[in-house]
Every structure is written in structure tokens, then in C-alpha cells.
Scaffold this motif. Structure first.
Motif, short mmCIF file in Angstrom:
data_model
loop_
_atom_site.label_atom_id
_atom_site.label_comp_id
_atom_site.label_asym_id
_atom_site.label_seq_id
_atom_site.Cartn_x
_atom_site.Cartn_y
_atom_site.Cartn_z
N LEU A 169 0.81 -1.34 -0.09
CA LEU A 169 0.12 -0.12 0.01
C LEU A 169 0.84 1.10 0.06
CD1 LEU A 169 -2.90 0.88 0.01
CD2 LEU A 169 -2.75 1.08 2.79
N VAL A 170 0.78 2.01 -1.00
CA VAL A 170 1.64 3.09 -1.31
C VAL A 170 0.90 4.59 -1.05
CG1 VAL A 170 2.68 4.43 -3.13
CG2 VAL A 170 3.11 2.10 -2.77
N HIS A 171 1.43 5.54 -0.29
CA HIS A 171 1.22 6.62 -0.11
C HIS A 171 2.12 7.76 -0.21
CE1 HIS A 171 -1.52 10.04 1.78
NE2 HIS A 171 -0.59 10.09 2.76
N ASP A 172 1.74 8.79 -0.78
CA ASP A 172 2.89 9.82 -0.98
C ASP A 172 4.07 9.22 -1.65
OD1 ASP A 172 1.44 12.01 -0.41
OD2 ASP A 172 2.27 11.89 1.65
N ARG A 175 18.30 -4.16 -20.93
CA ARG A 175 16.96 -3.98 -21.83
C ARG A 175 15.68 -3.77 -21.07
NH1 ARG A 175 18.61 -8.30 -26.55
NH2 ARG A 175 20.57 -7.26 -27.11
N SER A 176 15.75 -4.41 -19.83
CA SER A 176 14.38 -4.26 -18.97
C SER A 176 14.91 -3.91 -17.36
CB SER A 176 13.79 -5.55 -18.80
OG SER A 176 14.51 -6.64 -18.25
N ALA A 177 13.86 -3.42 -16.69
CA ALA A 177 14.29 -3.04 -15.36
C ALA A 177 13.23 -3.42 -14.38
CB ALA A 177 14.41 -1.42 -15.45
N PRO A 178 13.42 -3.44 -13.03
CA PRO A 178 12.07 -3.86 -12.12
C PRO A 178 11.29 -2.83 -12.27
CG PRO A 178 14.37 -3.26 -11.16
CD PRO A 178 14.64 -3.28 -12.58
N LYS A 179 10.12 -3.38 -11.86
CA LYS A 179 8.94 -2.27 -12.00
C LYS A 179 8.36 -2.33 -10.47
CE LYS A 179 8.00 -3.60 -16.77
NZ LYS A 179 9.11 -4.80 -16.78
N ASP A 180 7.29 -1.14 -10.35
CA ASP A 180 6.95 -1.04 -8.93
C ASP A 180 6.22 -2.26 -8.35
OD1 ASP A 180 7.26 1.86 -9.66
OD2 ASP A 180 5.22 2.20 -9.62
N TRP A 181 5.68 -3.01 -9.10
CA TRP A 181 5.28 -4.48 -7.98
C TRP A 181 6.31 -5.33 -8.01
CZ3 TRP A 181 3.30 -2.50 -12.76
CH2 TRP A 181 3.79 -3.07 -14.13
N ASP A 182 7.39 -5.16 -8.47
CA ASP A 182 8.47 -6.04 -8.03
C ASP A 182 9.17 -5.74 -6.72
OD1 ASP A 182 8.61 -7.53 -10.54
OD2 ASP A 182 9.58 -5.98 -11.57
N LEU A 183 9.27 -4.28 -6.72
CA LEU A 183 9.97 -3.77 -5.52
C LEU A 183 9.23 -3.18 -4.32
CD1 LEU A 183 12.43 -1.68 -7.69
CD2 LEU A 183 12.68 -3.72 -7.15
N ALA A 184 7.88 -2.70 -4.46
CA ALA A 184 7.39 -1.90 -3.60
C ALA A 184 7.27 -2.80 -2.22
CB ALA A 184 6.07 -1.50 -3.89
N GLU A 222 19.54 7.07 -2.75
CA GLU A 222 18.07 7.54 -2.87
C GLU A 222 17.01 6.25 -2.62
OE1 GLU A 222 17.47 9.90 -6.30
OE2 GLU A 222 18.91 11.53 -5.89
N LEU A 223 15.95 6.60 -2.02
CA LEU A 223 14.88 5.84 -2.03
C LEU A 223 13.94 5.54 -3.31
CD1 LEU A 223 13.37 6.39 1.74
CD2 LEU A 223 14.72 4.41 1.10
N PRO A 224 13.68 4.44 -3.66
CA PRO A 224 12.88 4.33 -4.69
C PRO A 224 11.45 5.02 -4.45
CG PRO A 224 13.55 2.25 -4.24
CD PRO A 224 13.90 3.04 -3.21
N HIS A 225 10.75 5.58 -5.63
CA HIS A 225 9.38 5.97 -5.33
C HIS A 225 8.59 5.27 -6.21
CE1 HIS A 225 11.45 9.26 -3.33
NE2 HIS A 225 10.26 9.74 -2.74
N TYR A 226 7.20 5.09 -5.93
CA TYR A 226 6.23 4.53 -6.65
C TYR A 226 5.34 5.14 -6.98
CZ TYR A 226 9.30 1.10 -4.36
OH TYR A 226 10.53 0.29 -4.02
N SER A 227 4.20 4.32 -7.85
CA SER A 227 2.99 4.95 -8.33
C SER A 227 3.40 6.39 -9.02
CB SER A 227 2.02 5.18 -7.40
OG SER A 227 0.78 5.13 -7.80
#
Length: 286
Positions: free
Chosen positions: A113-116, A215-224, A243-248
Motif C-alpha cells: 500500500l503506497v502513500h505519497d 534492456r529491462s528494469a524492475p517495476k513497481d510491483w517487483d519492488l514496493a 536515494e529511496l525508490p518512489h512508486y506510483s
């Protein structure tokens, strides 16, 4: 919905849904050879991915309506502007589909669950271990079984032993191997799901994970979800620059190199990784 969500109550609502998803995915795992495999942008997709995705979305929407909660899932994602709801569920119904099909046991369900743009609640479900790993921002991370829960705390690597590095069976390349050779004695541990890699570090079974996009990269659903669990276990889950990753956000891809482990390890590895990529003209931000 109030401006501040009760995250403890939210996790209590989520928990039985996760146990149901675990059981459903294990049932699919007993019939892997009967599943039709489709190609989705180079990654395999099965009816198991789609069924668990649908189950999680429908079960969550009973309690968290899409008018108030956004839903970003691997199986339903289409490129678009960031979701407008103040809270967004980010879901990977089957992280590690290749390992699921190969029956290594190293696959997982990710729910965050992501907020901000940062996860505030997360769960990684490891069906073959019958364990759910959970975290709430500011409240720690836990390993939950049917018998109870124990707190997770990342430990620094044991002195005098090779650095234990978990790496992907399918995405580890020559550039990563070249960098690992600069770290001294290293024990490489091939592993499937990103969630499995992360919790293995949290449990003291490994020390480090590095992601180098190509050629590819991890996505939000892989990492959050793994991100918050690692952070709340006292570890570091950051880009090599700290730096921290940001999502959504507008782009769900994470192109920057990622370093995961105990903070004392991640800091010096991150610095060395940035220097290595610059020296080899491989660091351009993507």
C-alpha cells in the motif's frame, strides 16, 4: 475515508486475504505442467498469475473501494498518469513466474500500500514456505506463520566469510558478474522472486542483492513490498546513490542500479558500484 488510514486495521483486514491467496497459488503449483504459458513482453504469464491477481483485487475492493484506493497490478497495468487516489495498492500476484514453472519453490506474492509515492504497508507471501512477511511503516517487519509472528532484523555480514550475494537466475548478466569480481570473496546464491531474495537477507541467509537494469528494469510491483519489509527490518533498499525508490509515479520502471542489504554493506557497495559503472561508461541513469 479519513486523511490518516489505520494501518494496523488495514493489515488485519489484509492478512486472511493473503492466506487465502497463498492456498490458491499452492493449488496451482500442484498442476504446473498443465498450465498454459503465454508471453508478456518477454516474461511468462499463466492462468495462475491472472487468477491470483483477480482474487486479490476483488477481495481487497470489498474493503478498499477503487473510488478511494488506486489499484496498480502487474496483470492489469496499462501506461497512464499516476493514480489520483491518496492510497494505491500495488500488487504482483506471482513474482517469479519462471521459478514457479520450474518448481524451484522461489516464487512469491507481493502486496504493498503506497502513500505519497512510498510504501506504508507491505506483505510478501512465500507459498512454498507457508510464511507471510509483513511490515508497517514505523512499526517494524515480521515473519508470520500459522503459529505466530517473529520480528525481522537485518544483521551485518559475518566477519571473515565471503559476502553472500543473491542474484537472479534469469537476469544476472556479464556486467554484474564483472562488478562482483571487484568485491573480493563472494558466494553467489541464485534465487527467484525479488521478495524471496529480500526476505532471505532479512533472515540472515544472504547479505546483498544488486539490480543492474539492461534492456529491462524492475517495476513497481517487483519492488514496493520488498522495499518496506527490508527498510522496517533495519536494512537498506536504495538506489546505488543512496536515494529511496518512489512508486506510483508516471513511470513504473526503476532504471537506476539498486543495492539491498545491511546499511553498512549497502553504503560501500553503492559507492563502489557507481564508480564501477562510471569507469566502464555504463552509468547514464538508465
Amino acid at each position: 475515508m479519513s486523511s490518516t488510514l489505520d494501518l494496523e486495521h488495514t493489515l488485519a483486514t489484509l492478512r486472511p486475504i493473503l492466506w487465502q491467496a497463498l492456498e490458491q497459488l499452492r493449488q496451482f503449483s500442484h498442476h504446473v505442467r498443465e498450465l498454459t504459458v503465454q508471453d508478456k513482453g518477454g516474461d511468462p504469464v499463466t492462468i495462475a498469475d491472472e487468477a491470483i491477481d483477480a482474487f486479490l483485487r476483488h477481495a481487497l475492493q470489498v474493503h478498499f473501494p477503487p473510488t478511494q484506493f488506486g489499484y496498480l497490478t502487474e496483470e492489469t497495468y496499462t501506461p497512464r498518469q499516476p493514480l489520483p487516489q491518496p492510497y494505491q495498492w500495488i500488487i504482483d500476484p506471482l513474482d517469479g513466474t519462471s521459478d514457479f514453472l520450474q518448481q524451484t519453490g522461489e516464487y512469491a506474492i507481493h502486496v504493498a500500500l503506497v502513500h505519497d509515492h512510498r510504501p506504508c504497508l507491505a506483505a510478501v507471501v512465500w507459498p512454498e514456505q507457508e510464511v507471510i512477511y509483513t511490515a508497517i511503516a514505523g512499526a517494524g517487519a515480521y515473519r508470520e506463520t500459522r503459529q505466530g509472528a517473529t520480528r525481522l532484523r537485518v544483521q551485518p555480514p559475518p566477519e571473515g566469510q565471503p559476502l553472500r550475494v543473491v542474484l537472479s537466475r534469469s537476469h544476472a548478466g556479464e556486467r554484474l558478474q564483472a562488478f562482483l569480481s571487484t568485491l573480493g570473496p563472494v558466494q553467489q546464491i541464485p534465487m527467484g522472486s525479488m521478495g524471496c531474495k529480500t526476505v532471505s537477507i532479512c533472515q540472515g541467509e544472504a547479505d546483498l542483492y544488486i539490480s543492474l537494469s539492461g534492456r529491462s528494469a524492475p517495476k513497481d510491483w517487483d519492488l514496493a513490498a520488498p522495499d518496506l519489509i527490508m527498510q522496517e527490518a533495519g536494512g537498506a533498499f536504495t538506489y546505488a546513490n543512496g536515494e529511496l525508490p518512489h512508486y506510483s509515479c508516471a513511470d513504473v520502471h526503476h532504471w537506476l542500479p539498486l543495492v539491498v542489504g545491511h546499511p553498512t554493506v549497502s553504503r560501500w557497495v553503492g559507492d563502489r558500484l557507481q564508480a564501477f559503472l562510471q569507469e566502464n561508461q555504463g552509468y547514464s541513469g538508465k
